[in-house]
Design a protein around this motif. Structure first.
Motif, PDB file in Angstrom:
ATOM      1  N   GLU A 114       0.750 -55.827 -46.628  1.00  0.00           N
ATOM      2  CA  GLU A 114       0.673 -54.709 -47.565  1.00  0.00           C
ATOM      3  C   GLU A 114      -0.744 -54.147 -47.595  1.00  0.00           C
ATOM      4  O   GLU A 114      -0.939 -52.922 -47.621  1.00  0.00           O
ATOM      5  CB  GLU A 114       1.088 -55.194 -48.956  1.00  0.00           C
ATOM      6  N   LEU A 115      -1.738 -55.032 -47.570  1.00  0.00           N
ATOM      7  CA  LEU A 115      -3.124 -54.587 -47.579  1.00  0.00           C
ATOM      8  C   LEU A 115      -3.480 -53.851 -46.286  1.00  0.00           C
ATOM      9  O   LEU A 115      -4.155 -52.816 -46.308  1.00  0.00           O
ATOM     10  CB  LEU A 115      -4.046 -55.798 -47.775  1.00  0.00           C
ATOM     11  N   ARG A 116      -3.017 -54.373 -45.149  1.00  0.00           N
ATOM     12  CA  ARG A 116      -3.263 -53.713 -43.862  1.00  0.00           C
ATOM     13  C   ARG A 116      -2.649 -52.309 -43.864  1.00  0.00           C
ATOM     14  O   ARG A 116      -3.275 -51.335 -43.442  1.00  0.00           O
ATOM     15  CB  ARG A 116      -2.673 -54.544 -42.727  1.00  0.00           C
ATOM     16  N   ILE A 135       1.237 -45.129 -50.518  1.00  0.00           N
ATOM     17  CA  ILE A 135      -0.011 -45.728 -50.056  1.00  0.00           C
ATOM     18  C   ILE A 135       0.282 -46.900 -49.137  1.00  0.00           C
ATOM     19  O   ILE A 135      -0.551 -47.307 -48.341  1.00  0.00           O
ATOM     20  CB  ILE A 135      -0.863 -46.169 -51.260  1.00  0.00           C
ATOM     21  N   THR A 136       1.458 -47.452 -49.232  1.00  0.00           N
ATOM     22  CA  THR A 136       1.834 -48.557 -48.363  1.00  0.00           C
ATOM     23  C   THR A 136       3.273 -48.366 -47.908  1.00  0.00           C
ATOM     24  O   THR A 136       4.014 -47.539 -48.439  1.00  0.00           O
ATOM     25  CB  THR A 136       1.722 -49.918 -49.073  1.00  0.00           C
ATOM     26  N   ASP A 178       5.143 -53.224 -53.524  1.00  0.00           N
ATOM     27  CA  ASP A 178       3.852 -52.797 -54.069  1.00  0.00           C
ATOM     28  C   ASP A 178       3.145 -53.926 -54.829  1.00  0.00           C
ATOM     29  O   ASP A 178       2.855 -53.800 -56.018  1.00  0.00           O
ATOM     30  CB  ASP A 178       4.068 -51.594 -54.995  1.00  0.00           C
ATOM     31  N   PRO A 179       2.808 -55.042 -54.171  1.00  0.00           N
ATOM     32  CA  PRO A 179       2.238 -56.183 -54.896  1.00  0.00           C
ATOM     33  C   PRO A 179       0.903 -55.898 -55.554  1.00  0.00           C
ATOM     34  O   PRO A 179       0.551 -56.536 -56.549  1.00  0.00           O
ATOM     35  CB  PRO A 179       2.099 -57.256 -53.809  1.00  0.00           C
TER      36      PRO A 179
END
Length: 306
Positions: free
Chosen positions: A278-280, A211-212, A217-218
């Motif tokens: 990570e979110l982006r 997914i990232t 994987d925070p």
């Protein structure tokens, strides 16, 4: 009255079992509020939105889309429950920055007690100020509490009639998800409702698709759960699913994710690192999975058996 007098101070509730995920997940949310508002909008809602609506021909903000989604879930809870929904005690598990507690207080004005639980003290500090300033101090309690420790929340003889769990179990390991549902089963009244929103995956056991790009994987997004597994755990712990549907649509979820990506790239043109990167990255990968039908946002209303 001063802000200090209005503020709701969180109470620490902690069991004997340590959660190895907790510190890393808390750290992932430790940006200042203005940074988060640039990414998520003024209301700081971090769980999808409904954009496709006949009354909204104009561009719809993340705040409006997110509020509309939550209101739709409450409408579904009221229309599918086996009884009139008039809660006397509500829990928002993973209450974030507090907007949904305020929304719940307005939706159920006769409810005398609203509890919010979270693992982030900084989020709870904002909740305490935000809700206190809106006149909710007498009705609201905040707890620094891991989901596995819900049994330890005060006043066990006063069970919950409504529990909201939105975008929370996404981050849970399978063990933590099962432990938290078991704990909730002991604290929810017969006929009490769970209102859940979570991302579930088709062929989850076989498709641990990245997914990232961030191997650290925070946000703990690697624990992909299938719809079948998710509802089986609810059933095994005495909950009957009254309504389960894909909501928002995969298109709306992809829209929401790409709005986040756009906000990050617009407000931080020099680039980002760490959690925001990570979110982006997650926004890109997960939106593709949504559009391919490999994942979907599931809205679930479950009722505690008598």
């Amino acid at each position: 009255m001063s802000t200090a007098e209005e503020k709701i101070e969180p109470v620490v509730v902690r069991g004997s079992t340590e959660d190895p995920q907790q510190d890393g997940l808390v750290a992932a949310y430790e940006y200042d509020l203005q940074t988060w508002r640039k990414v998520l909008g003024e209301y700081l809602l971090f769980e999808w939105g409904v954009f496709d609506h006949p009354e909204s021909p104009r561009p719809v903000s993340l705040d409006e889309a997110g509020t509309r989604f939550f209101d739709r879930q409450l409408e579904l809870a009221e229309s599918t429950a086996s009884h009139v929904v008039a809660p006397r005690r509500i829990l928002d598990l993973g209450c974030g920055w507090g907007f949904l507690l305020q929304r719940l207080a307005r939706w159920f004005p006769e409810c005398p007690r609203l509890d919010g639980a979270n693992i982030s003290r900084s989020q709870l500090d904002h909740c305490g100020t935000y809700l206190g300033e809106r006149g909710l101090k007498d009705r609201t309690n905040l707890y620094l509490c891991n989901a596995r420790d819900v049994r330890l929340l005060p006043d066990p003889d006063d069970p919950y009639d409504l529990v909201v769990i939105r975008g929370v179990t996404t981050h849970f390991s399978y063990e933590l998800y099962e432990a938290s549902v078991s704990a909730l089963a002991d604290r929810v009244a017969p006929g009490g409702l769970l209102v859940i929103s979570d991302t579930l995956y088709e062929n989850a056991d076989a498709s641990a698709a990245a997914i990232t790009d961030d191997t650290s994987d925070p946000f703990e997004l690697r624990y992909q759960k299938s719809p079948e597994y998710f509802t089986r755990v609810l059933n095994d712990n005495g909950f009957t699913v009254r309504d389960q549907r894909i909501l928002p649509s995969n298109t709306d979820v992809a829209h929401w994710l790409l709005e986040l990506r756009s906000n990050i790239e617009t407000h931080f043109p020099e680039g980002v690192t760490g959690t925001l990167e990570e979110l982006r990255s997650a926004a890109v990968h997960l939106s593709i999975m949504m559009l391919r039908g490999q994942a979907a946002a599931h809205s679930i209303v479950a009722e505690r058996n008598d």
